[in-house]
Design an enzyme around this catalytic site. Structure first.
Site, short mmCIF file in Angstrom:
data_model
loop_
_atom_site.label_atom_id
_atom_site.label_comp_id
_atom_site.label_asym_id
_atom_site.label_seq_id
_atom_site.Cartn_x
_atom_site.Cartn_y
_atom_site.Cartn_z
N HIS A 91 39.87 46.21 53.13
CA HIS A 91 39.78 45.45 54.12
C HIS A 91 38.56 45.64 55.35
CE1 HIS A 91 43.31 43.01 52.88
NE2 HIS A 91 44.34 44.23 53.06
N HIS B 268 35.46 43.12 56.31
CA HIS B 268 35.12 42.66 58.59
C HIS B 268 33.69 42.96 58.50
CE1 HIS B 268 38.85 41.80 60.37
NE2 HIS B 268 39.57 42.36 59.30
N HIS C 42 42.67 49.56 48.03
CA HIS C 42 42.97 48.53 48.49
C HIS C 42 42.75 48.04 50.76
CE1 HIS C 42 45.32 43.79 49.35
NE2 HIS C 42 45.41 45.11 50.00
N GLU C 43 42.68 49.51 50.96
CA GLU C 43 42.75 49.66 52.49
C GLU C 43 41.30 49.05 53.62
OE1 GLU C 43 44.66 48.13 54.74
OE2 GLU C 43 47.00 48.27 52.86
#
Length: 226
Positions: free
Chosen positions: A100, A104, A96-97
């Site tokens: 992110h 970006h 999940h991280e």
């Protein structure tokens, strides 16, 4: 008691229930080994590599469920219970991280909007209530409501920020699950366990958004009554 205050209380109780359930689910799947045995760090590094991202560092951070991606220094910070763990929960959180970080790198529009709002929210979250209080005091002596409505506007910005955060978080989970399924080949019960862990994490952001909206409604109701 006004219905606005009751709404805030209800959402607060729901938030505590969701947080407790998240902790329970995370603890449950922290004891279930990820099929390939990869740790959270290895999951993040492989997902970054598979997406052609080489300028993001994966590192350990203190705390529990404090995992985050920092776009400023391009680091994925995994909590101690995720970084070196080879559990389903650790794999889901790490992916999940990393989702992110991919957002970006790909210029995902909601992330750009959220990043643009960060400086405004950083200021308004600290001073909005003070603006409202000072606005009330000023209105009682001068009749001017300018400062009060500036404070209300700042609270409104916090609500908008919470709403913008929702697609960012849901998309990161979508990317994580897609990668775990397509690249790691997880399916069936294992896929369902990873999805459940991420779903409960996402619900905490939904509650936060509802809480922000309820707070805005309360102050608007206060303004209408007074």
């Amino acid at each position: 008691m006004s219905w606005e205050i009751l709404l805030i209380i209800v959402i607060g109780v729901v938030g505590m229930i969701v947080q407790a359930r998240l902790q329970s689910v995370f603890n449950k799947y922290s004891k279930v080994m990820y099929p390939t045995g990869l740790t959270g760090r290895e999951i993040a590094e492989k997902m970054l590599s598979d997406n052609g991202i080489s300028n993001v560092k994966v590192q350990s951070t203190t705390g529990h469920l404090t995992d985050n991606f920092n776009p400023t220094n391009r680091t994925i910070n995994l909590s101690e219970s995720v970084y070196s763990s080879n559990s389903i929960a650790a794999a889901a959180v790490a992916a999940h991280e990393t989702g992110h970080a991919i957002q970006h790198a790909r210029g995902y529009a909601p992330v750009k909007l959220r990043s643009a709002l960060v400086p405004v929210i950083s200021f308004s979250s600290r001073f909005a209530v003070w603006f409202v209080i000072l606005g009330i005091i000023l209105a009682s002596s001068t009749g001017s409501l300018t400062l009060f409505w500036i404070g209300i506007g700042m609270i409104g910005m916090s609500a908008i920020f919470s709403l913008v955060t929702l697609p960012v978080e849901f998309d990161a989970s979508r990317r994580a699950l897609a990668w775990l399924k397509n690249s790691q080949g997880i399916s069936g019960e294992t896929y369902g366990q990873a999805k459940e862990a991420l779903s409960w994490a996402a619900r905490t952001y939904v509650v936060a958004a509802l809480s922000a909206i309820a707070t805005l409604i309360y102050y608007l109701g206060f303004a209408r009554r007074n």
